[in-house]
Design an enzyme around this catalytic site. Structure first.
Site, PDB file in Angstrom:
ATOM      1  N   SER A  31       0.825  -1.208   0.000  1.00 48.92           N
ATOM      2  CA  SER A  31       0.000   0.000   0.000  1.00 48.92           C
ATOM      3  C   SER A  31       0.857   1.255   0.000  1.00 48.92           C
ATOM      4  CB  SER A  31      -0.918   0.013   1.226  1.00 48.92           C
ATOM      5  OG  SER A  31      -1.792  -1.090   1.222  1.00 48.92           O
ATOM      6  N   HIS A  68      -2.580   2.936   7.212  1.00 49.23           N
ATOM      7  CA  HIS A  68      -1.808   1.699   7.161  1.00 49.23           C
ATOM      8  C   HIS A  68      -0.564   1.838   6.281  1.00 49.23           C
ATOM      9  CE1 HIS A  68      -4.793   1.682   3.927  1.00 49.23           C
ATOM     10  NE2 HIS A  68      -3.991   0.902   3.225  1.00 49.23           N
ATOM     11  N   SER A 116      -8.317   4.104  11.203  1.00 45.16           N
ATOM     12  CA  SER A 116      -9.732   3.816  11.019  1.00 45.16           C
ATOM     13  C   SER A 116     -10.115   4.562   9.748  1.00 45.16           C
ATOM     14  CB  SER A 116     -10.549   4.313  12.215  1.00 45.16           C
ATOM     15  OG  SER A 116     -11.907   4.000  12.038  1.00 45.16           O
ATOM     16  N   GLU A 357     -22.971  14.276  11.955  1.00 48.92           N
ATOM     17  CA  GLU A 357     -22.307  14.232  13.254  1.00 48.92           C
ATOM     18  C   GLU A 357     -20.866  13.754  13.170  1.00 48.92           C
ATOM     19  OE1 GLU A 357     -26.682  14.176  13.828  1.00 48.92           O
ATOM     20  OE2 GLU A 357     -25.319  12.913  12.650  1.00 48.92           O
ATOM     21  N   HIS A 406     -30.966  16.689  25.284  1.00 51.07           N
ATOM     22  CA  HIS A 406     -32.137  15.834  25.085  1.00 51.07           C
ATOM     23  C   HIS A 406     -31.838  14.391  25.496  1.00 51.07           C
ATOM     24  CE1 HIS A 406     -33.232  19.397  22.954  1.00 51.07           C
ATOM     25  NE2 HIS A 406     -34.444  18.931  22.673  1.00 51.07           N
TER      26      HIS A 406
END
Length: 616
Positions: A31, A68, A116, A357, A406
């Site tokens: 990679s 990676h 991630s 979010e 909330h």
């Protein structure tokens, strides 16, 4: 550096990637090999950075989204003289700075933790937002992505925001090497498939048919630098494992060192020791606005009714007036979270993420990496979508203030999709986090200000409905503390609560006292870290603990209380009241009763616990 030298540099980066992985016996050399020319041309000709001053305000910022491929990054560091060849070969060893996936905790030149997949570009957008709207020192943000991670939805949240914000200081470089971990990626080498998507989000697209042609790559970077009003994406067709016949464009080799590293190194032309002089940035000054003055938090009168979300909004606006480094972000619910108070007073430091979010938290991570103090707010329930970004922010060592409003069944008729019932568990599980749950307006205001100077991930849980103010405006609430609101030498049970249920616990204590049962009441506003000493003293003196929380029983306040008794001492009699059924739509009062966490339910559970405690 000439084109020939650039090609040689690319081969050196390949060789060093192979060597590092071979020394470790693990890693992702193939990679790294595909993106060698992309990295060589960038760092030798276009990137501006002072490795001796990683905090230089004029430095360009590089994010390795395909984390990676860290051997490639570390090989660049070696070529730039930032690390030695000896250190390069400590890759993945215990105690080495060169981890399998890079983190800023170990290396000062790393902007954010990656690995991630799908997070590097979103955080890069946050850094670019800082550069465009706040820092304004002219630096550029370069993000190297893999094609596999373009399947992540977070990439497209980032792409849309970058296009909407006209981030022409941002360049995404996509290493389209066709192969993922288990085979071909969704679009393989179809550059146009990616180009159509980026264009739809308002990006300028440059396609490079041969990502190993240093001249073509150089021209693509030049085009990115000359593009105004749009972010640029460079889509480069490359070959995984480039340069070695046994690995080039071959499946099944992801995440594995080359079988015959010595032979591969020889095929690549052998070990080299080329050095690159990375261009230094122009002189620039850190654009931190001075504090505007003394912090004047809102003050609420004892006995008045106020919602903690209202207190949060007012306190945040006040904090923004006192501190020029505070910024706020929201997920298009600022009129509910009350982040709109900050937005109205400090619009230049407010960032709207809309209903995205993951991108909201990524923006906050990017802003924090540039020295800002972000407060990011949305409904507590919706923070669950961004949990992986919060987790990786902790890996980065980022300082973030998250606010979830909330929370719990107490929100009432909106129903379970809007009720944050997992947030305390989620945020308590994050490494090094602080979790705070205030019960009244003055407590909330003080904790909002306190959060700004804490480390790591800080979470504040606020409530929708109004409750009585029970603390004076000058009361102090240290993190890791608790408040004992009812106490006597004849207490037979301790009620432990926070937020909404604290008021229910007080009402239950009053009812029990009328029956001759004295109850101690503890406000556990600091859910993490928890006040072990106060809880242990209460257990020793009353013998019984009853916790009550507007949250699922797993991982919340009850478990936080149990943590105080993990040192081997006897655990007191303990009953935990929490939300154990799936709520529906009902009034807040009906919701608390149905969940068994209202004053009547608390009093009933306390009677039973006391009876069993004195039974022969």
């Amino acid at each position: 550096m000439s084109d020939h030298q650039l090609s040689e540099l690319a081969q050196q980066l390949r060789v060093d990637s192979v060597r590092a992985a071979a020394a470790a016996g693990s890693g992702h050399p193939t990679s790294s090999m595909s993106a060698a020319e992309l990295a060589a041309v960038l760092f030798a000709r276009h990137f501006r950075y002072d490795f001796e001053r990683p905090d230089h305000p004029g430095n360009d910022r590089f994010v390795l989204s395909k984390g990676h491929a860290s051997p490639l990054m570390y090989s660049v560091y070696k070529a730039a003289g930032a690390i030695t060849d000896e250190e390069l070969l400590t890759f993945r060893e215990l105690g080495s700075r060169l981890e399998g996936h890079p983190t800023p905790q170990r290396l000062p030149w790393v902007e954010t933790a990656t690995g991630s997949l799908g997070q590097g570009l979103p955080v890069g957008v946050g850094i670019a937002l800082s550069g465009k709207r706040l820092d304004r020192t002219g630096y550029r943000v370069w993000v190297l992505c893999g094609d596999s991670e373009l399947a992540e939805g977070s990439i497209w949240e980032a792409a849309e925001q970058a296009g909407f914000e006209d981030l022409d200081n941002l360049t995404a470089i996509v290493d389209v090497n066709r192969l993922g971990q288990r085979g071909e990626t969704r679009h393989g080498h179809d550059l146009d498939a990616y180009a159509r998507r980026f264009r739809a989000f308002g990006w300028h697209v440059v396609e490079v048919g041969d990502g190993h042609d240093v001249d073509a790559v150089d021209r693509a970077y030049g085009e990115a630098l000359s593009t105004a009003g749009q972010p640029t994406v460079i889509l480069a067709r490359t070959l995984k494992g480039k340069g070695v016949a046994a690995t080039e464009d071959k499946e099944g080799l992801h995440g594995k060192p080359l079988k015959d590293a010595d032979e591969a190194i020889e095929e690549l032309g052998g070990i080299r020791d080329l050095r690159i002089e990375v261009h230094r940035p122009d002189e620039a000054q850190e654009p931190r606005p001075a504090s505007a003055g003394h912090l004047q938090l809102p003050r609420f009168e004892l006995g008045e009714e106020a919602a903690t979300r209202d207190a949060f909004g007012q306190a945040l606006a006040a904090l923004g007036s006192a501190r020029g480094d505070v910024v706020a972000l929201d997920g298009e619910v600022g009129d509910s979270t009350r982040a709109e108070y900050f937005a109205k007073e400090h619009p230049e430091r407010f960032f709207e993420a809309y209903i995205a979010e993951q991108q909201m938290v990524a923006n906050a991570v990017g802003l924090a990496s540039r020295g800002w103090v972000p407060y990011a707010s949305t409904f507590a329930a919706f923070l669950t979508r961004a949990h992986d970004f919060v987790r990786m922010a902790a890996v980065s060592g980022a300082g973030l203030n998250l606010v979830g409003s909330h929370a719990g069944v107490a929100i009432g008729q909106d129903g379970p999709s809007q009720m944050g019932l997992e947030d305390l568990a989620m945020l308590r599980s994050v490494h090094g986090s602080t979790v705070l749950y205030p019960c009244d307006a003055n407590q909330t205001a003080k904790l909002v200000a306190t959060m700004a100077d804490l480390d790591g991930i800080r979470y504040l849980r606020t409530s929708r409905g109004k409750n009585k103010v029970i603390y004076g405006p000058d009361e102090e609430f240290p993190v890791g503390g608790a408040k004992v609101l009812r106490s006597s030498d004849s207490d037979r049970i301790t009620l432990v609560a926070a937020g909404v249920t604290l008021h229910e616990a007080l009402a239950a204590a009053d009812a029990l006292e009328g029956e001759g049962i004295r109850a101690r009441v503890i406000d556990l506003y600091s859910v993490k870290p928890v006040d072990r000493d106060t809880l242990r003293e209460a257990a020793e003196q009353t013998g019984c603990l009853l916790t009550v929380e507007d949250h699922h029983e797993e991982g919340g306040l009850g478990d936080a209380v149990l943590d105080a008794f993990t040192d081997g001492r006897p655990v007191p009699r303990l009953v935990r009241l929490a939300v154990r059924t799936m709520p529906g739509s009902a009034s807040p009062e009906e919701q608390l009763h149905a969940a068994g966490i209202d004053a009547g339910s608390i009093a009933a559970a306390a009677r039973l616990l006391v009876e069993h405690a004195v039974a022969p």
